[in-house]
Scaffold this active site. Structure first.
Site, PDB file in Angstrom:
ATOM      1  N   ARG A 242      12.801  23.478 -12.783  1.00 54.54           N
ATOM      2  CA  ARG A 242      12.074  22.730 -11.755  1.00 54.54           C
ATOM      3  C   ARG A 242      13.094  21.915 -10.962  1.00 54.54           C
ATOM      4  NH1 ARG A 242       9.015  18.362 -14.537  1.00 54.54           N
ATOM      5  NH2 ARG A 242      10.709  17.068 -13.769  1.00 54.54           N
ATOM      6  N   HIS A 246       8.619  15.950 -11.286  1.00 54.87           N
ATOM      7  CA  HIS A 246       7.311  16.410 -11.772  1.00 54.87           C
ATOM      8  C   HIS A 246       6.296  16.452 -10.629  1.00 54.87           C
ATOM      9  CE1 HIS A 246       3.863  16.895 -14.390  1.00 54.87           C
ATOM     10  NE2 HIS A 246       3.322  15.817 -13.868  1.00 54.87           N
ATOM     11  N   TYR A 254      16.104  11.534 -14.402  1.00 56.25           N
ATOM     12  CA  TYR A 254      16.414  12.002 -15.759  1.00 56.25           C
ATOM     13  C   TYR A 254      17.018  13.410 -15.759  1.00 56.25           C
ATOM     14  CZ  TYR A 254      11.793  13.830 -14.588  1.00 56.25           C
ATOM     15  OH  TYR A 254      10.748  14.419 -13.930  1.00 56.25           O
TER      16      TYR A 254
END
Length: 334
Positions: A242, A246, A254
């Protein structure tokens, strides 16, 4: 070993659908920053090849049970871009008539089961649909999408146990993008691969490069043909990454920069474009023609969605209940 060849029209359709998905999402990202999208926006940047390539082998009467990063599956399954855009902008012309975002949209006519908010719940739902096909003796297939994080939940194991026991025409697509929100995969599970879990439930698990559109295409072709011929379920774990957070509000600090750079070089669309041009299947003028066509399609879709009305307040309880349209104050009788 003979090298597999593909009809040019199938290769160009796959390329078109990959580009359409990415550029559709790029338009959404702009609309999100303009404050025109209410709620979260979850994009598939870097992993578009999975929903797009897997849906190439499905018929209209097959069913998919997608999750929040499978917008490309909606487009390939036949949902009109303008209607899908209207859904995401919460307009009355979307499938949910302005009541919800893309996350819970679906279409019975196109074989799209509305996603739920519970991760991996797509698996028992699709397994039940596939079992229905088997009982009726139909050669239709159901496909479930989920992430590697979802494979750690109870729904995953209940669904796989049912699939292993009853052998319905089911294809399980694990989109292993290495992160369950901000949790890296090595902190999610003690094994390297979700596909290994399929064998525990009595059926085949396969691992494929999820950034290689043709590898995903070929593996899905095998699994779908097997399911139609009565061979039962297959779990395909697509290894991918990805590229963005998110959701659009997540800066994803992160994710190590050097890790992101490695995967950006493995971009599924750029690599597929190179594959096509190296083999003389795509030249600059044809590429420009496809790009222009997609831009025009998306201009039309955005205009349709933005010009569509929001639902009136009095429609809040319409199309919510199956058999009646309750009045305010009558809800305790239902």
């Amino acid at each position: 070993m003979a090298v597999k060849t593909y009809p040019k029209e199938k290769l160009l359709k796959l390329y078109h659908d990959l580009l359409l998905t990415r550029q559709f999402e790029q338009r959404l990202s702009i609309l999100y920053r303009q404050g025109k999208i209410v709620g979260g926006l979850y994009l598939s940047r870097g992993q578009e090849a999975i929903p797009v390539a897997t849906c190439q082998h499905l018929r209209k009467d097959d069913f998919i049970s997608p999750v929040h990063r499978d917008l490309g599956a909606f487009l390939v399954k036949g949902m009109d871009p303008g209607v899908l855009m209207a859904q995401i902008l919460a307009k009355q012309t979307g499938p949910s008539k302005g009541k919800d975002s893309f996350l819970h949209a679906g279409s019975k006519e196109l074989g799209i089961i509305p996603p739920t908010s519970i991760l991996a719940s797509t698996i028992p739902i699709a397994a039940g649909v596939a079992f229905g096909f088997k009982i009726r003796g139909e050669d239709r297939v159901a496909v479930s999408y989920f992430g590697e994080g979802g494979s750690n939940r109870g729904d995953f194991h209940e669904g796989l146990n049912f699939a292993g026991l009853h052998k319905p025409p089911l294809v399980l697509i694990c989109e292993n993008n290495k992160y369950a929100y901000s949790t890296p995969v090595e902190k999610e599970m003690a094994i390297c691969c979700v596909a290994y879990r399929a064998e525990s439930y009595g059926f085949e698990g396969l691992i494929v490069d999820g950034n290689d559109a043709l590898a995903v295409y070929d593996t899905m072709e095998y699994a779908v043909n097997k399911a139609r011929e009565g061979g039962g379920p297959t779990l395909i774990e697509c290894m991918t990454y990805r590229i963005s957070g998110h959701s659009e509000h997540d800066e994803a600090k992160y994710q190590p920069p050097e890790e992101k750079e490695i995967w950006k070089r493995r971009d599924p669309i750029e690599n597929f474009r190179k594959y096509l041009t190296d083999r003389g299947q795509l030249d600059e003028s044809e590429d420009q023609r496809i790009q222009t066509q997609i831009a025009q399609t998306l201009d039309k879709a955005v205009a349709f969605a933005e010009q569509s009305p929001y639902p009136p307040p009095e429609d809040a309880l319409r199309h919510v209940f199956a058999n009646e349209e309750p009045k305010y104050g009558d809800r305790h009788h239902i």
